[in-house]
Motif scaffolding. Structure first.
Motif, PDB file in Angstrom:
ATOM      1  N   MET A   1      11.552 -24.787  55.755  1.00 41.31           N
ATOM      2  CA  MET A   1      12.890 -25.346  55.444  1.00 41.31           C
ATOM      3  C   MET A   1      13.660 -24.317  54.967  1.00 41.31           C
ATOM      4  O   MET A   1      13.559 -23.510  54.261  1.00 41.31           O
ATOM      5  CB  MET A   1      12.837 -26.363  54.350  1.00 41.31           C
ATOM      6  N   GLN A   2      14.936 -23.904  55.611  1.00 36.83           N
ATOM      7  CA  GLN A   2      15.929 -22.789  55.018  1.00 36.83           C
ATOM      8  C   GLN A   2      16.520 -23.093  53.820  1.00 36.83           C
ATOM      9  O   GLN A   2      16.555 -24.157  53.119  1.00 36.83           O
ATOM     10  CB  GLN A   2      17.096 -22.856  56.186  1.00 36.83           C
ATOM     11  N   ALA A   3      16.762 -21.884  53.242  1.00 34.08           N
ATOM     12  CA  ALA A   3      17.183 -21.929  51.797  1.00 34.08           C
ATOM     13  C   ALA A   3      18.590 -22.775  51.454  1.00 34.08           C
ATOM     14  O   ALA A   3      18.605 -23.576  50.646  1.00 34.08           O
ATOM     15  CB  ALA A   3      17.642 -20.390  51.232  1.00 34.08           C
ATOM     16  N   GLU A   4      19.416 -23.030  52.515  1.00 32.72           N
ATOM     17  CA  GLU A   4      20.532 -23.814  52.498  1.00 32.72           C
ATOM     18  C   GLU A   4      20.149 -25.341  52.492  1.00 32.72           C
ATOM     19  O   GLU A   4      20.580 -26.021  52.001  1.00 32.72           O
ATOM     20  CB  GLU A   4      21.497 -23.408  53.726  1.00 32.72           C
TER      21      GLU A   4
ATOM     22  N   GLN B   1      20.925 -28.149  49.883  1.00 32.32           N
ATOM     23  CA  GLN B   1      21.569 -29.435  50.026  1.00 32.32           C
ATOM     24  C   GLN B   1      20.394 -30.604  49.863  1.00 32.32           C
ATOM     25  O   GLN B   1      20.960 -31.673  49.320  1.00 32.32           O
ATOM     26  CB  GLN B   1      21.717 -29.484  51.568  1.00 32.32           C
ATOM     27  N   ALA B   2      19.087 -30.374  50.143  1.00 28.08           N
ATOM     28  CA  ALA B   2      18.409 -31.449  49.589  1.00 28.08           C
ATOM     29  C   ALA B   2      18.548 -31.720  47.800  1.00 28.08           C
ATOM     30  O   ALA B   2      18.259 -32.706  47.307  1.00 28.08           O
ATOM     31  CB  ALA B   2      16.986 -30.963  49.929  1.00 28.08           C
ATOM     32  N   ARG B   3      18.492 -30.481  47.320  1.00 30.54           N
ATOM     33  CA  ARG B   3      18.648 -30.522  45.601  1.00 30.54           C
ATOM     34  C   ARG B   3      19.850 -31.359  45.459  1.00 30.54           C
ATOM     35  O   ARG B   3      20.010 -32.410  44.621  1.00 30.54           O
ATOM     36  CB  ARG B   3      18.498 -29.279  45.065  1.00 30.54           C
ATOM     37  N   ARG B   4      21.051 -30.869  45.992  1.00 22.89           N
ATOM     38  CA  ARG B   4      22.294 -31.685  45.912  1.00 22.89           C
ATOM     39  C   ARG B   4      22.114 -33.092  46.259  1.00 22.89           C
ATOM     40  O   ARG B   4      22.638 -34.072  45.271  1.00 22.89           O
ATOM     41  CB  ARG B   4      23.243 -31.180  46.764  1.00 22.89           C
ATOM     42  N   ASN B   5      21.453 -33.485  47.210  1.00 23.40           N
ATOM     43  CA  ASN B   5      21.333 -34.910  47.757  1.00 23.40           C
ATOM     44  C   ASN B   5      20.472 -35.708  46.588  1.00 23.40           C
ATOM     45  O   ASN B   5      20.686 -36.986  46.367  1.00 23.40           O
ATOM     46  CB  ASN B   5      20.564 -35.059  49.047  1.00 23.40           C
ATOM     47  N   ALA B   6      19.571 -35.180  46.083  1.00 26.72           N
ATOM     48  CA  ALA B   6      18.776 -35.537  45.129  1.00 26.72           C
ATOM     49  C   ALA B   6      19.535 -36.181  43.812  1.00 26.72           C
ATOM     50  O   ALA B   6      19.600 -37.069  43.126  1.00 26.72           O
ATOM     51  CB  ALA B   6      17.466 -34.795  44.706  1.00 26.72           C
ATOM     52  N   GLU B   7      20.471 -35.035  43.459  1.00 23.08           N
ATOM     53  CA  GLU B   7      20.977 -35.146  42.129  1.00 23.08           C
ATOM     54  C   GLU B   7      22.480 -36.426  42.374  1.00 23.08           C
ATOM     55  O   GLU B   7      22.687 -37.232  41.615  1.00 23.08           O
ATOM     56  CB  GLU B   7      21.955 -33.881  41.906  1.00 23.08           C
ATOM     57  N   ALA B   8      22.822 -36.159  43.755  1.00 24.09           N
ATOM     58  CA  ALA B   8      23.784 -37.133  44.171  1.00 24.09           C
ATOM     59  C   ALA B   8      23.280 -38.610  44.032  1.00 24.09           C
ATOM     60  O   ALA B   8      23.807 -39.585  43.650  1.00 24.09           O
ATOM     61  CB  ALA B   8      24.403 -36.830  45.645  1.00 24.09           C
ATOM     62  N   ARG B   9      21.822 -38.641  44.674  1.00 26.66           N
ATOM     63  CA  ARG B   9      21.260 -39.932  44.555  1.00 26.66           C
ATOM     64  C   ARG B   9      21.352 -40.576  43.241  1.00 26.66           C
ATOM     65  O   ARG B   9      21.568 -41.665  42.927  1.00 26.66           O
ATOM     66  CB  ARG B   9      19.984 -39.986  45.378  1.00 26.66           C
TER      67      ARG B   9
END
Length: 541
Positions: free
Chosen positions: A1-4, A8-16
C-alpha cells in the motif's frame, strides 16, 4: 500500500469515528405493542417420540399430544389424528387446531397456547411460523434444549407493533378488482390478508420482516422500527460528517444486530443497524448514494427468508437498471456478506459526484424522486428515460384509441390518481409520477384498452405534469345539442343494445343519443303517446 493510501486510510478511520458520533437517535413508530398471554397449554404433534417427550414438560406445562402414528399407552392427554386434515391458525396464547373439516362428521377442534411440531415436514407452511409454534427434530440433545426453552414460554409477553397502515393510500383493490399484491407476496410470516379493497396485517403474526413496507409502492405500510425517514436522516448525518472530516469512498452497510461481528473492519465502512434487511426500501438505498456513499451494502448473515430475499433481489434489479441507464455501476447497491466482500474495495460511484445534504422530507415516493433527481443531475451518461424490469413500482401507461370508449372506469379505479379526467373535453390524462404500476386500471377496463409499462422518466417536471393519453370530440345530444359523451361510447352502447327488446323502435334507439335530461323528457312523452295518442298527449302535458 502506498504512503498516500495509508494516509487516506487513516483519515477514513478518523472520519468514520466522527461519523458514528454524529449519527443521532432514530425515531420509532407509534404503533404501540402487542401482548401475548400463555398459560402453558402445549400441544405436541408427532408419533411415539411425542408421547415419550410430553411427560418431561410436567409440571411447568400442561401437555397434550396430537398422535400422528404409534400405539404406546399415553401418560398425558392425547388425541389421534386418525387420517384427518390438520389445520392450524392463531399464535402464542391463542392457537386453534381443526382436525377434519368443520361441520363434517369426525371434526374436532383443539385449543392451546403453544405447539411443538415433531413431524418430519411440519404442519405450518409459513416460512416464519407464528410466535408460539416450534419445530424440532427428535434428536435427544435437541429435545433437551427445546424442553428448557418451552418451559420459559409461560406468562405475559410483549413485542412491538412493527407497522403502521394507511388504507387511504393502499392500492390493493378498487371496485371489486384486485390490484397490487406486493405486500402479500413478500410477507414470509403470511401475516397479511386481503379484505377486498384493502389489506389487513395481523399484528400477532407479524414478526417485523419489513419487506411489506419496502415493496409497497404507495407507502401505505410504514415500518416503524425505526421510521424510514428517521433512518434516512441518520444515514445523511453520517455521510455528511464522514466527508467533512476528510473521509472518502464511504460504504454504507445495513446489517442486523446479529450480523455485527461478521462485518469487515474497513475504515471507510459505516455500519447502520436495522431490525431486518428487507425493511430497507429503495428510497433509502438510492438516498444513501445521493448523500455521497460510494457503495451501499445489504449485509447478509444467516438465512434470509425466501420471500424476503425475493423482495430484496427484485428491488435491487430495478435499482441496478436505473443506475446503469445513467452511467453508474449497476451494483453500487448490492446484497453481500462474508466471503463476497473480500479483496480491495473499489468505489462504485464516481468521485466527482457532489452529495446532497438536504434533509429527507415528504412521503416515500417524494424521497425516492428526490434521490433520483440528485443522481440524474450528475450522471456520467444521463439518459431521459430508464426501462425497468417487470414489477418495478414506477412506470407509464398507454391507451388504445380504437378500443377505448372513455367510460372512465380506469380513472375511477386508479389508487394513485395517475389517471385523471381531461377536464371539459372528453379524455384521460396521465401523471407518471403518481403511477404505482399496480395494474388496477388494466384489470378494470372492460375493453382491454389500457396497458402499463415499467420505466422511469428522469425529467421531473414532465413526470409531474399531466399529459394526454386519449382525447375524443364530444357527442352532442340530438335533442338539445348539449355535449354529454363521446361518439365511440354512443356507438358502442347502440351496438351492444342491438336486439334488446327495450330498444326495438327507432324512437327508443334514438333516445340513447340524448343527454340524461332529454332522455327522461322523451321517455315521458313516449309513454303519454301510448296512453292518450299523439294529440291527447300534448293536451295533458
Amino acid at each position: 500500500m502506498q504512503a498516500e493510501d495509508l494516509l487516506q486510510a487513516r483519515r477514513n478511520a478518523e472520519a468514520r469515528e466522527h461519523a458514528l458520533s454524529q449519527a443521532g437517535d432514530m425515531l420509532t413508530g407509534s404503533g404501540g405493542s402487542v401482548t401475548y398471554r400463555s398459560a402453558g397449554r402445549i400441544l405436541i404433534i408427532g408419533g411415539e417420540e411425542a408421547l415419550l417427550f410430553a411427560p418431561r414438560l410436567l409440571p411447568e406445562l400442561k401437555p397434550e399430544v396430537l398422535v400422528t402414528d404409534g400405539s404406546d399407552e399415553p401418560s398425558v392427554p392425547s388425541v389421534a389424528l386418525a387420517g384427518r386434515q390438520c389445520s392450524i391458525r392463531g399464535h402464542l396464547g391463542a392457537f386453534e387446531i381443526d382436525l377434519g373439516a368443520p361441520g363434517k362428521p369426525g371434526h374436532q377442534r383443539l385449543a392451546c397456547d403453544l405447539i411443538l411440531d415433531l413431524t418430519l415436514k411440519g404442519m405450518v407452511a409459513a416460512e416464519l411460523p407464528p410466535p408460539g409454534y416450534f419445530r424440532s427434530d427428535i434428536d435427544p440433545l435437541v429435545l433437551d434444549g427445546m424442553a428448557e426453552r418451552l418451559k420459559d414460554m409461560v406468562g405475559t409477553f410483549e413485542k412491538p407493533r412493527y407497522f403502521q397502515y394507511d388504507p387511504d393510500r393502499c392500492a390493493h383493490g378498487r371496485n371489486g378488482v384486485t390490484g397490487c399484491t406486493r405486500c402479500l407476496d413478500a410477507c414470509p410470516a403470511e401475516a397479511i390478508t386481503s379484505l377486498g379493497e384493502h389489506i389487513e396485517v395481523n399484528p400477532w403474526l407479524c414478526q417485523g420482516g419489513g419487506a411489506c413496507a419496502s415493496v409497497c409502492p404507495a407507502g401505505a405500510i410504514e415500518y416503524g422500527m425505526p421510521l424510514a425517514e428517521s433512518l434516512q436522516e441518520r444515514v445523511r448525518r453520517m455521510l455528511k460528517a464522514y466527508r467533512q472530516a476528510g473521509g472518502r469512498e464511504a460504504v454504507i452497510c445495513f446489517h442486523t444486530e446479529d450480523a455485527a461481528d461478521s462485518i469487515p473492519a474497513r475504515p471507510e465502512l459505516l455500519p447502520v443497524v436495522v431490525e431486518e434487511l428487507a425493511s430497507v426500501g429503495p428510497e433509502l438505498l438510492l438516498g444513501a448514494l445521493a448523500y455521497g456513499a460510494a457503495q451501499v451494502w445489504l449485509w447478509e448473515e444467516g438465512e434470509v427468508p425466501t420471500r424476503s430475499r425475493q423482495a430484496i433481489e427484485a428491488q435491487l434489479a430495478w435499482i441496478g437498471a436505473l443506475l446503469e441507464s445513467q452511467g453508474y455501476a449497476p451494483d453500487a447497491v448490492r446484497l453481500t456478506g462474508a466471503g463476497q466482500a473480500s479483496g480491495a474495495m473499489q468505489s462504485a460511484m464516481p468521485d466527482d459526484v457532489e452529495p446532497a445534504w438536504f434533509a429527507p422530507a415528504g412521503d416515500k415516493r417524494q424521497r425516492l424522486f428526490a434521490a433520483v433527481d440528485q443522481l440524474h443531475a450528475q450522471a456520467p451518461r444521463p439518459a431521459p428515460m430508464a426501462s425497468l424490469p417487470a414489477g418495478a413500482p414506477l412506470g407509464t401507461a398507454g391507451i388504445s384509441e380504437t378500443r377505448c370508449t372513455l367510460c372512465m372506469a380506469c380513472v375511477g379505479a386508479c389508487p394513485g390518481h395517475a389517471l385523471q379526467p381531461a377536464g371539459d373535453q372528453p379524455g384521460i390524462d396521465f401523471v407518471e409520477a403518481n403511477c404505482l404500476q399496480c395494474g388496477t386500471c388494466t384489470r378494470t377496463c372492460p375493453e382491454d384498452a389500457i396497458w402499463i409499462s415499467p420505466r422511469l422518466l428522469f425529467d421531473g417536471e414532465a413526470r409531474r405534469r399531466p399529459r394526454a393519453l386519449h382525447r375524443e370530440p364530444a357527442f352532442e345530444c340530438v335533442r338539445c345539442g348539449k355535449p354529454f359523451g363521446t361518439r365511440k361510447m354512443v356507438e358502442t352502447v347502440l351496438e351492444r343494445l342491438r336486439g334488446n327488446p327495450m330498444f326495438t323502435t327507432a324512437r327508443a334507439r334514438n333516445r340513447l343519443k340524448m343527454c340524461e335530461e332529454c332522455r327522461v323528457i322523451d321517455l315521458a312523452e313516449d309513454q303519454e303517446s301510448e296512453l292518450f295518442g299523439p294529440g291527447e298527449a300534448h293536451r295533458h302535458a
